[in-house]
Design an enzyme around this catalytic site. Structure first.
Site, mmCIF file in Angstrom:
data_model
loop_
_atom_site.group_PDB
_atom_site.id
_atom_site.type_symbol
_atom_site.label_atom_id
_atom_site.label_comp_id
_atom_site.label_asym_id
_atom_site.label_seq_id
_atom_site.Cartn_x
_atom_site.Cartn_y
_atom_site.Cartn_z
ATOM 1 N N GLY A 86 2.294 -3.012 0.842
ATOM 2 C CA GLY A 86 2.647 -2.203 -0.323
ATOM 3 C C GLY A 86 2.346 -0.738 -0.102
ATOM 4 O O GLY A 86 1.903 -0.031 -1.013
ATOM 5 N N ALA A 87 2.613 -0.252 1.120
ATOM 6 C CA ALA A 87 2.189 1.099 1.494
ATOM 7 C C ALA A 87 3.227 2.175 1.208
ATOM 8 O O ALA A 87 3.054 3.318 1.634
ATOM 9 C CB ALA A 87 1.835 1.132 2.986
ATOM 10 N N GLY A 137 -1.366 1.769 -2.311
ATOM 11 C CA GLY A 137 -1.182 1.512 -0.891
ATOM 12 C C GLY A 137 -0.788 2.747 -0.111
ATOM 13 O O GLY A 137 -1.294 2.992 0.992
ATOM 14 N N SER A 139 4.151 3.148 -1.908
ATOM 15 C CA SER A 139 3.938 3.783 -3.216
ATOM 16 C C SER A 139 2.517 3.530 -3.696
ATOM 17 O O SER A 139 1.812 2.655 -3.181
ATOM 18 C CB SER A 139 4.936 3.249 -4.261
ATOM 19 O OG SER A 139 4.702 1.870 -4.514
ATOM 20 N N GLY A 140 2.111 4.311 -4.701
ATOM 21 C CA GLY A 140 0.872 4.069 -5.420
ATOM 22 C C GLY A 140 -0.376 3.972 -4.579
ATOM 23 O O GLY A 140 -0.621 4.762 -3.663
ATOM 24 N N SER A 168 -9.112 -7.057 -9.173
ATOM 25 C CA SER A 168 -8.845 -6.405 -10.454
ATOM 26 C C SER A 168 -9.862 -6.858 -11.485
ATOM 27 O O SER A 168 -10.321 -8.007 -11.458
ATOM 28 C CB SER A 168 -7.434 -6.751 -10.944
ATOM 29 O OG SER A 168 -7.230 -6.266 -12.259
ATOM 30 N N TYR A 172 -0.358 -12.659 -13.682
ATOM 31 C CA TYR A 172 -0.946 -11.592 -12.868
ATOM 32 C C TYR A 172 -2.462 -11.755 -12.782
ATOM 33 O O TYR A 172 -3.053 -11.680 -11.696
ATOM 34 C CB TYR A 172 -0.604 -10.224 -13.447
ATOM 35 C CG TYR A 172 -1.277 -9.083 -12.720
ATOM 36 C CD1 TYR A 172 -0.758 -8.606 -11.513
ATOM 37 C CD2 TYR A 172 -2.431 -8.498 -13.217
ATOM 38 C CE1 TYR A 172 -1.381 -7.572 -10.827
ATOM 39 C CE2 TYR A 172 -3.065 -7.468 -12.541
ATOM 40 C CZ TYR A 172 -2.537 -7.009 -11.356
ATOM 41 O OH TYR A 172 -3.166 -5.992 -10.679
#
Length: 390
Positions: A82-83, A88, A85-86, A215, A262
């Site tokens: 997940g690198a 990552g 965006s955001g 989380s 989630y």
């Protein structure tokens, strides 16, 4: 719930893909060979308004990049999922700019990753984007094959499992290519398989680390996890025991609930860290950890939320709860877990600034602190009984 019912052990028994050092071959009906679609079927799918039936096709497999050892040099090799965006992306940029790490940006859109890497001023020769669709076990396997071709004989030093999907407003479940509910399939199963396939290789590296992003929503001893409905609840793992495949959409076997899916996936992520530590830390030396970066209220993770929520939520987290942290600082925190020599302890859940177990306390600058938000020092946080399988 007994230790024997921990997530990794249940998956090993019911799905048949427990990690095995020295032999990472996976034999299970859950991970069979993917069928190849015809051109006609592909064209029909592209005209549909709903999500396509499949996320990944054999023809999308990247041509393996080679001679990566020349680019990597003496730097440590790290994979970040997940690198593009955001969290990552900011983690990848932080690590690349240290000069100590060569970053493999594992993401769905390689061209996007190339673009944003330049926008983040990541040094040339410090990274390479590679295709990874966590919603497809075929793609996970192809990624691992390409990674090994790229790095040649040198082992992978660090793995950061960060990518996630959050679909709280969906009334019905979406499904991965292998028939898993999308949230659990991407957030947990995809990463579980990825770690499994890379364990043997990482066991050859010195000071190797695996971090799976957790989380507070999966920890019932926090404000966000214990007081905000719905709470994570794996039940007795009825859904896993049934194979966790369509039409089974939830771990506890109950009807689909996007927001809970989630939270459940994050519990699974953090339990997996503990189980990996128990099984493999002593024999491999790999450090397994999880972390909570703070509430990144402006991340794309909330793109499924309504516009008013996306505007109000950052303000609420910044000035009411004190849990807000920006993407840049959150990325630096995740990078710290991999790069900081002081973070070499296994089976730790890292947090900052109070860990969000209470609402923030007002400080002299007029903002609440101590709720896991911006600032503060890293510390070993306490997970809930559910996560620790107590």
């Amino acid at each position: 719930m007994l230790r024997s019912l921990s997530i990794a052990l249940v998956l090993a028994t019911a799905a048949g893909f427990a990690p095995s050092i020295g032999n990472v071959a996976i034999k299970s009906p859950l991970f069979g060979v993917q069928s190849i679609r015809t051109t006609t079927e592909l064209n029909e799918m592209l005209t549909q308004t709903e999500l396509p039936e499949k996320l990944y096709f054999p023809k999308e497999k990247e041509t393996p990049k080679v001679l990566g050892g020349l680019q990597i040099g003496l730097r440590k090799l790290v994979v970040v999922t997940g690198a593009s965006s955001g969290l990552g992306l900011n983690c990848a940029a932080t690590l690349a700019k240290t000069g100590r790490h060569f970053v493999v940006m594992a993401c769905r859109d390689v061209e996007k990753a190339k673009k944003v890497a330049k926008e983040m001023n990541m040094p040339d020769g410090s990274y390479v984007p590679m295709k990874l669709e966590l919603g497809s076990t075929a793609s996970v396997r192809d990624f691992v094959a390409n990674l090994k071709a790229f790095k040649s004989a040198r082992p992978l030093t660090h793995l950061i499992c960060n990518a996630a999907v959050y679909k709280p407003t969906d009334p019905e479940p979406a499904w991965t290519d292998d028939g898993f509910e999308m949230t659990m399939g991407v957030n947990h199963f995809g990463h579980f398989l990825l770690v499994n396939l890379l364990l043997d290789d990482m066991s050859r590296a010195k000071n190797a680390r695996v971090c799976i992003v957790g989380s507070i929503t999966g920890n019932s001893n926090t404000v966000g996890g214990g007081l905000v409905y719905p709470r994570a609840d794996l039940g007795k793992l009825q859904g896993f025991q049934k194979g966790a495949k369509k039409p089974v959409s939830m771990v506890d076997g109950k009807p689909f609930f996007g927001a809970k899916a989630y939270k459940d996936s994050k519990v699974c992520n953090m339990m997996t860290v503990s189980e990996l530590h128990r099984r493999y830390h002593e024999s491999t030396g790999i450090v397994f950890s999880s972390m909570y970066p703070g509430c990144i209220a402006e991340t794309n993770l909330f793109r499924e939320k309504r516009q008013w929520f996306r505007k109000a939520f950052p303000w609420f987290m910044k000035y009411v709860t004190g849990g807000y942290v920006g993407e840049v600082e959150a990325g630096q925190r995740l990078a710290q877990v991999i790069d900081d020599p002081n973070c070499n302890k296994s089976n730790v859940y890292w947090s900052w600034n109070g860990g969000a177990q209470t609402v923030g306390r007002w400080s002299d600058d007029g903002r609440p602190t101590g709720a896991g938000g911006a600032g503060g020092e890293i510390f070993e946080n306490t997970q809930s009984d559910a996560v620790r399988d107590a």
